[in-house]
Design a protein around this motif. Structure first.
Motif, PDB file in Angstrom:
ATOM      1  N   UNK A 304       0.877  -1.161   0.000  1.00  0.00           N
ATOM      2  CA  UNK A 304       0.000   0.000   0.000  1.00  0.00           C
ATOM      3  C   UNK A 304       0.921   1.220   0.000  1.00  0.00           C
ATOM      4  N   UNK A 305       0.923   1.985  -1.083  1.00  0.00           N
ATOM      5  CA  UNK A 305       1.836   3.124  -1.212  1.00  0.00           C
ATOM      6  C   UNK A 305       1.126   4.457  -1.007  1.00  0.00           C
ATOM      7  N   UNK A 306      -0.011   4.432  -0.319  1.00  0.00           N
ATOM      8  CA  UNK A 306      -0.775   5.664  -0.080  1.00  0.00           C
ATOM      9  C   UNK A 306       0.042   6.690   0.681  1.00  0.00           C
ATOM     10  N   UNK A 307       0.744   6.261   1.726  1.00  0.00           N
ATOM     11  CA  UNK A 307       1.502   7.201   2.547  1.00  0.00           C
ATOM     12  C   UNK A 307       2.590   7.888   1.736  1.00  0.00           C
ATOM     13  N   UNK A 308       3.315   7.124   0.924  1.00  0.00           N
ATOM     14  CA  UNK A 308       4.342   7.725   0.074  1.00  0.00           C
ATOM     15  C   UNK A 308       3.740   8.791  -0.822  1.00  0.00           C
ATOM     16  N   UNK A 309       2.597   8.489  -1.407  1.00  0.00           N
ATOM     17  CA  UNK A 309       1.931   9.451  -2.303  1.00  0.00           C
ATOM     18  C   UNK A 309       1.503  10.703  -1.534  1.00  0.00           C
ATOM     19  N   UNK A 310       0.969  10.524  -0.345  1.00  0.00           N
ATOM     20  CA  UNK A 310       0.522  11.670   0.450  1.00  0.00           C
ATOM     21  C   UNK A 310       1.684  12.548   0.888  1.00  0.00           C
ATOM     22  N   UNK A 311       2.823  11.933   1.196  1.00  0.00           N
ATOM     23  CA  UNK A 311       3.983  12.688   1.673  1.00  0.00           C
ATOM     24  C   UNK A 311       4.739  13.382   0.548  1.00  0.00           C
ATOM     25  N   UNK A 312       4.786  12.758  -0.628  1.00  0.00           N
ATOM     26  CA  UNK A 312       5.667  13.245  -1.695  1.00  0.00           C
ATOM     27  C   UNK A 312       4.943  13.607  -2.987  1.00  0.00           C
ATOM     28  N   UNK A 313       3.688  13.186  -3.129  1.00  0.00           N
ATOM     29  CA  UNK A 313       2.983  13.378  -4.391  1.00  0.00           C
ATOM     30  C   UNK A 313       3.399  12.382  -5.452  1.00  0.00           C
ATOM     31  N   UNK A 314       4.182  11.384  -5.072  1.00  0.00           N
ATOM     32  CA  UNK A 314       4.755  10.441  -6.035  1.00  0.00           C
ATOM     33  C   UNK A 314       4.362   9.012  -5.699  1.00  0.00           C
ATOM     34  N   UNK A 315       4.180   8.210  -6.746  1.00  0.00           N
ATOM     35  CA  UNK A 315       3.933   6.791  -6.582  1.00  0.00           C
ATOM     36  C   UNK A 315       4.689   6.038  -7.679  1.00  0.00           C
ATOM     37  N   UNK A 316       5.471   4.996  -7.339  1.00  0.00           N
ATOM     38  CA  UNK A 316       6.161   4.215  -8.368  1.00  0.00           C
ATOM     39  C   UNK A 316       5.182   3.713  -9.430  1.00  0.00           C
ATOM     40  N   UNK A 317       5.643   3.704 -10.685  1.00  0.00           N
ATOM     41  CA  UNK A 317       4.691   3.403 -11.752  1.00  0.00           C
ATOM     42  C   UNK A 317       5.287   2.647 -12.936  1.00  0.00           C
ATOM     43  N   UNK A 318       6.563   2.292 -12.895  1.00  0.00           N
ATOM     44  CA  UNK A 318       7.176   1.594 -14.037  1.00  0.00           C
ATOM     45  C   UNK A 318       6.561   0.214 -14.214  1.00  0.00           C
TER      46      UNK A 318
END
Length: 337
Positions: A304-318
């Motif tokens: 679950x990468x929700x926290x990373x997205x909330x903190x940085x605006x980024x989510x891994x996507x390759x």
């Protein structure tokens, strides 16, 4: 120019992170033991690439040697420490657990002692998805309890998280632990699945497939991972004034400037599909040696990468197929296949 001290800089992730940070305009002090867990020539190649940048310096030493580490840290006085060095490998921990005790526990303690004395702006340290152990609720969430590690490697990383929380609380040391999910990409480690599968397929040798391919992994491309780490440098945890101030999705400690963050692709891929994608890129069919589940292994990981997205605006996507394409191209070039 801000200075970042990176342990494990000649390692797979440390190399890619150091390269990324140098491009971003940081000065990077690299520290690596250059151990022979796998082919040292690959580590030397990574170092050679990094040393082409005038703002990178390479230092060889073991984390367990506190005096060497401490003297270098005090001389360099970095603003931020990113601790990536560790005895890696889930399966190797079954054979040589003491190596994990020395590197992952004693070595990490030494890094934390230096961070405390320097009062760095931010200490970031690598954990692993393996700490989720026997947990079955997915995608894995940072707020879950992780009390059932299945290997000694995972146990040492869980211990690192607990150690880091105590130092963060006691010394008000801003600390972020990030949990990696099956990282892959160019210049990767020879002991990891993608490397071994590609080598076996191109050489026409059988490849070992555990649990008969009925496993799922959240494969995370290394460039996505290091971009996430770079963005987390600026997401410095702060001790909350009240527990009620912590967002529902946040793993921030109520009593310390400390949090845990997943960095994963948020997409579980079946192992046999991963192999098929490598076959397609190599244009060769794999010879499969189907085996039962190995001791200490888990059937699935999924972040679950929700926290990373909330903190940085980024989510891994390759996409995994694109990542495999990049790796196979590097492998063919590096080994002249």
């Amino acid at each position: 120019m801000r200075k970042i001290f990176v342990t494990g800089s000649a390692g797979f992730i440390g190399f890619h992170l150091s390269q990324f940070l140098l491009r971003e305009g940081f000065a990077v002090v690299g520290f690596d033991g250059m151990t022979d867990y796998y082919d040292v020539r690959l580590k030397e190649k990574r170092n050679q690439i990094l040393l082409q940048n005038e703002h990178f310096s390479a230092h060889i030493g073991m984390l367990e040697d506190f005096d060497v580490l401490h003297d270098l840290m005090m001389a360099e006085r970095p603003d931020i420490i990113v601790h990536l060095a560790a005895q890696a490998g889930v399966r190797y921990s079954l054979e040589n657990p003491r190596a994990y005790l020395n590197s992952n526990i004693t070595g990490t303690f030494n890094v934390m002692e230096c961070a405390r004395e320097l009062a760095v702006d931010h200490l970031l340290m690598a954990s692993t998805s393996s700490v989720y152990g026997a947990n079955v609720d997915m995608p894995f969430d940072e707020r879950e309890k992780c009390d059932t590690p299945l290997t000694f490697y995972a146990a040492t990383k869980k211990a690192n998280e607990a150690m880091a929380h105590s130092y963060s609380h006691l010394w008000n040391l801003p600390t972020t632990m990030f949990r990696f999910f099956t990282v892959y990409g160019p210049l990767g480690r020879p002991d990891m699945a993608l490397f071994k599968f590609t080598k076996g397929i191109l050489e026409g040798e059988p490849i070992d497939i555990y649990n008969r391919g009925k496993m799922y992994r959240d494969f995370t491309y290394v460039t996505d991972l290091v971009r996430g780490i770079r963005l987390l440098l600026d997401a410095v945890p702060k001790r909350p004034k009240r527990k009620e101030d912590i967002a529902e999705y946040d793993s921030l400690s109520p009593i310390a400037p400390y949090r845990v963050v997943n960095i994963g692709n948020s997409d579980k891929v079946k192992l046999i599909d991963f192999v098929r994608a490598i076959e397609a890129e190599c244009e060769r069919e794999a010879k499969l040696n189907l085996l039962e589940m190995q001791k200490g292994d888990v059937p699935a990981t999924w972040a679950n990468a929700t926290l990373l997205k909330e903190l940085t605006g980024y989510r891994p996507e390759t996409d995994v197929r694109e990542g495999i394409k990049q790796f196979v191209a590097w492998y063919r070039d590096y080994y002249q296949v």
